[in-house]
Scaffold this motif. Structure first.
Motif, PDB file in Angstrom:
ATOM      1  N   CYS A  36      28.929  -9.675  10.064  1.00  0.00           N
ATOM      2  CA  CYS A  36      28.436 -10.588  10.949  1.00  0.00           C
ATOM      3  C   CYS A  36      28.493 -11.859   9.899  1.00  0.00           C
ATOM      4  CB  CYS A  36      26.855 -10.550  11.228  1.00  0.00           C
ATOM      5  SG  CYS A  36      26.096 -11.765  12.132  1.00  0.00           S
ATOM      6  N   CYS A  39      25.071 -13.618   9.086  1.00  0.00           N
ATOM      7  CA  CYS A  39      23.894 -12.931   8.414  1.00  0.00           C
ATOM      8  C   CYS A  39      24.530 -11.950   7.430  1.00  0.00           C
ATOM      9  CB  CYS A  39      22.702 -12.278   9.166  1.00  0.00           C
ATOM     10  SG  CYS A  39      23.268 -10.787   9.842  1.00  0.00           S
ATOM     11  N   VAL A  41      25.421  -8.784   7.697  1.00  0.00           N
ATOM     12  CA  VAL A  41      25.208  -7.405   8.059  1.00  0.00           C
ATOM     13  C   VAL A  41      26.597  -6.623   8.321  1.00  0.00           C
ATOM     14  CG1 VAL A  41      24.590  -7.481  10.536  1.00  0.00           C
ATOM     15  CG2 VAL A  41      23.291  -5.667   9.201  1.00  0.00           C
ATOM     16  N   CYS A  53      26.209 -10.437  14.829  1.00  0.00           N
ATOM     17  CA  CYS A  53      25.374  -9.126  15.254  1.00  0.00           C
ATOM     18  C   CYS A  53      24.318  -9.627  16.245  1.00  0.00           C
ATOM     19  CB  CYS A  53      24.816  -8.892  14.011  1.00  0.00           C
ATOM     20  SG  CYS A  53      23.417  -9.717  13.476  1.00  0.00           S
ATOM     21  N   CYS A  56      21.699 -12.027  15.391  1.00  0.00           N
ATOM     22  CA  CYS A  56      21.976 -13.510  15.558  1.00  0.00           C
ATOM     23  C   CYS A  56      22.460 -14.148  16.772  1.00  0.00           C
ATOM     24  CB  CYS A  56      23.290 -13.654  14.445  1.00  0.00           C
ATOM     25  SG  CYS A  56      22.572 -13.291  12.762  1.00  0.00           S
TER      26      CYS A  56
HETATM   27 ZN   LIG Z   1      23.839 -11.457  11.941  1.00  0.00          ZN
END
Ligand SMILES: [Zn+2]
Ligand SMILES: [Zn+2]
Length: 231
Positions: A36, A39, A41, A53, A56
């Motif tokens: 992502c 963030c 991930v 993601c 988000c």
């Molecule tokens: Zn994210």
């Protein structure tokens, strides 16, 4: 060398200062591949574009880009907890190196590294702010500037463990501000917020907002470990 190098996770002897033995290396969830853009991930599949993601997509992220070095599980979780509660400052150089690697695509020559502050009382309990140590080490490794006291805690924040996502955002909304003497340094700068772990992102959101209000041109974030939902 007086002490032989030891694995940061299990303490076993390792051949170099690389930080982890083979077993712990395999047990450490480094984030590589598609992630992502807000963030960090890991995301399934591959893509040539920028992906976000589900978290988000549904939560306002006031920062522009974000990266994480590890997923917060297995040895990733052990390393964060050892750093946070175990006085394990020896983890800092390797952790900062992993964070620099993860953040490479979002680092710019004029990026100013700004660690998330601990509250004064918690600083007394723990004696050091792990985010400041990570930020300073990243600055040394990249020759970027770091301003460890750019942000200050304005209210005492009780531990967020066990709090719901809404409670976390509400608790943190007014908990941070820009140090009055540092506001000038943030004006017009690209800021890279640095923290050890991202859970809901509430702290990073609050910090981003005060940096932008102080005139930062752009805010990006980098954490050592990102808590992933199905981890
Ligand atoms: Zn994210
Ligand atoms: Zn090990």
């Amino acid at each position: 060398m007086i002490y032989p190098p030891r694995c940061l996770v299990c303490g076993g002897l390792v051949e170099s200062d690389f930080g982890l033995c083979g077993t712990c290396w395999r047990d450490t969830p480094f984030i590589a591949g598609l992630a992502c853009d807000l963030c960090g991930v890991p995301l399934p599949g591959s893509s040539d574009g920028i992906e976000h993601c589900d978290d988000c997509l549904t939560t306002a992220r006031p920062w522009s880009h974000g990266r994480a070095a590890l997923v917060y599980r297995d040895a990733g979780r052990k390393l964060v907890l050892a750093l946070k509660h175990g006085d394990r400052q020896d983890i800092v150089p390797s952790a900062a190196l992993w964070m620099v690697r993860a953040a490479q695509p979002i680092l710019k020559p004029d990026t100013l590294i700004v660690p998330i502050p601990l509250h004064f009382y918690r600083l007394l309990q723990r004696r050091f702010n792990q985010s400041a140590l990570l930020g300073l080490a990243m600055a040394r490794q990249t020759s970027l500037s770091c301003c460890p006291d750019a942000l200050i805690r304005t209210t005492y924040t009780p531990s967020l463990d066990g709090k719901s996502r809404e409670e976390r955002f509400a608790t943190l909304a007014d908990a941070l501000s820009v140090h009055p003497k540092r506001a000038q340094q943030l004006a017009g700068r690209r800021v890279l917020l640095v923290d050890d772990v991202m859970t809901s992102g509430a702290t990073l959101a609050a910090a981003s907002e005060v940096c932008l209000a102080a005139g930062a041109r752009e805010v990006c974030v980098t954490v050592l470990a990102r808590v992933a939902k199905d981890a």
